[in-house]
Design a protein around this motif. Structure first.
Motif, PDB file in Angstrom:
ATOM      1  N   VAL A 264      53.019  74.144 -85.052  1.00 18.16           N
ATOM      2  CA  VAL A 264      52.921  75.420 -84.874  1.00 18.16           C
ATOM      3  C   VAL A 264      53.352  76.217 -86.218  1.00 18.16           C
ATOM      4  O   VAL A 264      53.082  77.420 -86.527  1.00 18.16           O
ATOM      5  N   ALA A 265      54.472  75.360 -87.051  1.00 26.16           N
ATOM      6  CA  ALA A 265      54.928  76.095 -88.103  1.00 26.16           C
ATOM      7  C   ALA A 265      55.150  74.860 -89.037  1.00 26.16           C
ATOM      8  O   ALA A 265      56.026  73.723 -88.658  1.00 26.16           O
ATOM      9  N   LEU A 266      54.869  74.801 -90.366  1.00 23.15           N
ATOM     10  CA  LEU A 266      55.055  74.060 -91.571  1.00 23.15           C
ATOM     11  C   LEU A 266      55.570  74.640 -92.619  1.00 23.15           C
ATOM     12  O   LEU A 266      54.511  75.296 -93.090  1.00 23.15           O
ATOM     13  N   VAL A 267      56.663  74.564 -93.422  1.00 20.49           N
ATOM     14  CA  VAL A 267      56.782  75.133 -94.534  1.00 20.49           C
ATOM     15  C   VAL A 267      57.790  74.324 -95.278  1.00 20.49           C
ATOM     16  O   VAL A 267      59.127  73.961 -94.658  1.00 20.49           O
ATOM     17  N   VAL A 268      57.834  74.290 -96.769  1.00 24.55           N
ATOM     18  CA  VAL A 268      58.966  73.818 -97.453  1.00 24.55           C
ATOM     19  C   VAL A 268      59.423  74.962 -98.536  1.00 24.55           C
ATOM     20  O   VAL A 268      58.405  75.499 -99.087  1.00 24.55           O
ATOM     21  N   ASN A 269      60.391  74.891 -98.639  1.00 20.82           N
ATOM     22  CA  ASN A 269      61.147  75.928 -99.364  1.00 20.82           C
ATOM     23  C   ASN A 269      60.399  75.926-100.839  1.00 20.82           C
ATOM     24  O   ASN A 269      60.408  74.750-101.246  1.00 20.82           O
ATOM     25  N   SER A 270      60.102  76.856-101.483  1.00 23.73           N
ATOM     26  CA  SER A 270      59.227  76.916-102.822  1.00 23.73           C
ATOM     27  C   SER A 270      60.315  76.272-103.710  1.00 23.73           C
ATOM     28  O   SER A 270      59.822  75.475-104.527  1.00 23.73           O
ATOM     29  N   ALA A 271      61.699  75.976-103.842  1.00 22.55           N
ATOM     30  CA  ALA A 271      62.376  75.344-104.615  1.00 22.55           C
ATOM     31  C   ALA A 271      62.518  73.849-104.582  1.00 22.55           C
ATOM     32  O   ALA A 271      62.862  73.157-105.407  1.00 22.55           O
ATOM     33  N   PHE A 272      61.849  73.414-103.333  1.00 22.92           N
ATOM     34  CA  PHE A 272      61.882  72.083-103.035  1.00 22.92           C
ATOM     35  C   PHE A 272      60.393  71.401-102.861  1.00 22.92           C
ATOM     36  O   PHE A 272      60.119  70.241-102.452  1.00 22.92           O
ATOM     37  N   ARG A 273      59.484  72.148-103.352  1.00 20.40           N
ATOM     38  CA  ARG A 273      58.020  71.722-103.232  1.00 20.40           C
ATOM     39  C   ARG A 273      57.655  70.733-104.092  1.00 20.40           C
ATOM     40  O   ARG A 273      58.234  70.351-105.040  1.00 20.40           O
ATOM     41  N   ASN A 274      56.652  69.906-103.791  1.00 20.19           N
ATOM     42  CA  ASN A 274      56.234  68.766-104.372  1.00 20.19           C
ATOM     43  C   ASN A 274      57.009  67.601-104.673  1.00 20.19           C
ATOM     44  O   ASN A 274      57.120  66.857-105.701  1.00 20.19           O
ATOM     45  N   MET A 275      58.013  67.395-103.549  1.00 26.25           N
ATOM     46  CA  MET A 275      59.169  66.419-103.590  1.00 26.25           C
ATOM     47  C   MET A 275      58.603  65.297-102.330  1.00 26.25           C
ATOM     48  O   MET A 275      59.677  64.576-102.213  1.00 26.25           O
ATOM     49  N   GLY A 276      57.626  65.500-101.708  1.00 23.86           N
ATOM     50  CA  GLY A 276      57.551  64.534-100.369  1.00 23.86           C
ATOM     51  C   GLY A 276      58.113  65.278 -99.093  1.00 23.86           C
ATOM     52  O   GLY A 276      58.151  64.497 -98.178  1.00 23.86           O
ATOM     53  N   ILE A 277      58.741  66.292 -99.298  1.00 27.56           N
ATOM     54  CA  ILE A 277      59.206  66.852 -98.037  1.00 27.56           C
ATOM     55  C   ILE A 277      58.152  67.233 -97.086  1.00 27.56           C
ATOM     56  O   ILE A 277      58.431  66.878 -95.772  1.00 27.56           O
ATOM     57  N   GLY A 278      57.386  67.864 -97.364  1.00 27.98           N
ATOM     58  CA  GLY A 278      56.250  68.079 -96.543  1.00 27.98           C
ATOM     59  C   GLY A 278      55.525  66.788 -95.819  1.00 27.98           C
ATOM     60  O   GLY A 278      55.283  66.576 -94.431  1.00 27.98           O
ATOM     61  N   HIS A 279      55.389  65.923 -96.667  1.00 30.96           N
ATOM     62  CA  HIS A 279      54.768  64.712 -96.248  1.00 30.96           C
ATOM     63  C   HIS A 279      55.841  64.063 -95.134  1.00 30.96           C
ATOM     64  O   HIS A 279      55.190  63.674 -94.055  1.00 30.96           O
ATOM     65  N   GLU A 280      57.166  64.171 -95.317  1.00 29.14           N
ATOM     66  CA  GLU A 280      58.128  63.588 -94.316  1.00 29.14           C
ATOM     67  C   GLU A 280      58.085  64.235 -92.962  1.00 29.14           C
ATOM     68  O   GLU A 280      58.168  63.639 -91.775  1.00 29.14           O
ATOM     69  N   LEU A 281      58.120  65.439 -93.105  1.00 29.69           N
ATOM     70  CA  LEU A 281      58.025  66.545 -91.943  1.00 29.69           C
ATOM     71  C   LEU A 281      56.936  66.036 -90.968  1.00 29.69           C
ATOM     72  O   LEU A 281      56.902  65.890 -89.916  1.00 29.69           O
ATOM     73  N   VAL A 282      55.786  66.045 -91.679  1.00 23.58           N
ATOM     74  CA  VAL A 282      54.553  65.657 -90.795  1.00 23.58           C
ATOM     75  C   VAL A 282      54.773  64.392 -90.239  1.00 23.58           C
ATOM     76  O   VAL A 282      54.305  63.985 -89.328  1.00 23.58           O
ATOM     77  N   SER A 283      55.367  63.151 -91.314  1.00 26.74           N
ATOM     78  CA  SER A 283      55.212  62.112 -90.576  1.00 26.74           C
ATOM     79  C   SER A 283      56.253  61.790 -89.374  1.00 26.74           C
ATOM     80  O   SER A 283      55.970  61.201 -88.341  1.00 26.74           O
ATOM     81  N   GLU A 284      57.196  62.758 -89.303  1.00 28.69           N
ATOM     82  CA  GLU A 284      58.249  62.738 -88.445  1.00 28.69           C
ATOM     83  C   GLU A 284      57.503  63.445 -87.327  1.00 28.69           C
ATOM     84  O   GLU A 284      58.002  63.116 -85.918  1.00 28.69           O
ATOM     85  N   ALA A 285      56.742  64.512 -87.359  1.00 25.56           N
ATOM     86  CA  ALA A 285      56.076  64.969 -86.304  1.00 25.56           C
ATOM     87  C   ALA A 285      55.311  64.194 -85.523  1.00 25.56           C
ATOM     88  O   ALA A 285      54.883  64.126 -84.345  1.00 25.56           O
ATOM     89  N   GLU A 286      54.505  63.158 -86.515  1.00 28.73           N
ATOM     90  CA  GLU A 286      53.596  62.293 -86.073  1.00 28.73           C
ATOM     91  C   GLU A 286      54.169  61.155 -85.222  1.00 28.73           C
ATOM     92  O   GLU A 286      53.915  60.813 -84.007  1.00 28.73           O
ATOM     93  N   ARG A 287      55.596  60.854 -85.446  1.00 31.08           N
ATOM     94  CA  ARG A 287      56.378  59.839 -85.012  1.00 31.08           C
ATOM     95  C   ARG A 287      56.616  60.399 -83.416  1.00 31.08           C
ATOM     96  O   ARG A 287      56.778  59.746 -82.422  1.00 31.08           O
ATOM     97  N   TRP A 288      57.021  61.682 -83.360  1.00 32.52           N
ATOM     98  CA  TRP A 288      57.280  62.110 -82.301  1.00 32.52           C
ATOM     99  C   TRP A 288      56.195  62.326 -81.168  1.00 32.52           C
ATOM    100  O   TRP A 288      56.476  61.976 -80.083  1.00 32.52           O
TER     101      TRP A 288
END
Length: 157
Positions: A76-100
């Motif tokens: 329902v919400a996914l966002v990465v701080n603009s200072a941290f984008r393009n570092m794979g953080i969104g990918h890791e958050l989605v992967s953890e969502a899928e694991r849950w």
């Protein structure tokens, strides 16, 4: 990077992230929202922390199908701080969502993403991770005129 459950001390950063997602949010509004979300057991909020700073978040909710047996998870919400984008953080958050989702036995996972120009990169991000555009979403604001509607008896428990 560490992915962990959200804590009360993260609320200020969550308000900043909601603003970056396009939803200006005060600290008091975010505190109220998180109190409501945290009191609902079918929700999970995870944050990505980098060097002690909240770099992103994913908000998840579990739902049940009407059309078949089982449950699903919705991002329902996914966002990465603009200072941290393009570092794979969104990918890791989605992967953890899928694991849950797998952990709780969900048969599927989905999300809505707006059809605005600024969301095109997000759409490409999801497609790259195997998500498929399957439907058109519709939304309607209720009680926008400030009038309270009568409650139907079938809504009472």
């Amino acid at each position: 990077m560490e992915i962990r459950k959200v804590t009360q001390s993260d609320v200020k950063e969550l308000a900043i992230l909601m603003d970056q997602l396009g939803y200006p949010t005060s600290l008091d509004e975010m505190k109220l929202r998180m109190a409501q979300i945290d009191s609902t057991p079918d929700y999970l909020t995870l944050v990505a922390e980098v060097k002690g700073k909240v770099a992103g978040m994913v908000g998840l909710t579990k739902g049940y199908y009407y059309e078949m047996d089982g449950c699903y998870v919705r991002i329902v919400a996914l966002v990465v701080n603009s200072a941290f984008r393009n570092m794979g953080i969104g990918h890791e958050l989605v992967s953890e969502a899928e694991r849950w989702a797998r952990h709780i036995g969900a048969k599927g996972i989905g999300l809505n993403s707006g059809n605005r120009e600024e969301r095109l990169k997000a759409h490409a991000f999801y497609r790259k991770r195997g998500y498929v555009a399957k439907s058109t979403g519709f939304a309607k604001s209720l009680n926008s005129n400030g009038q309270k509607e009568a409650t139907h008896d079938s809504f009472q428990k």
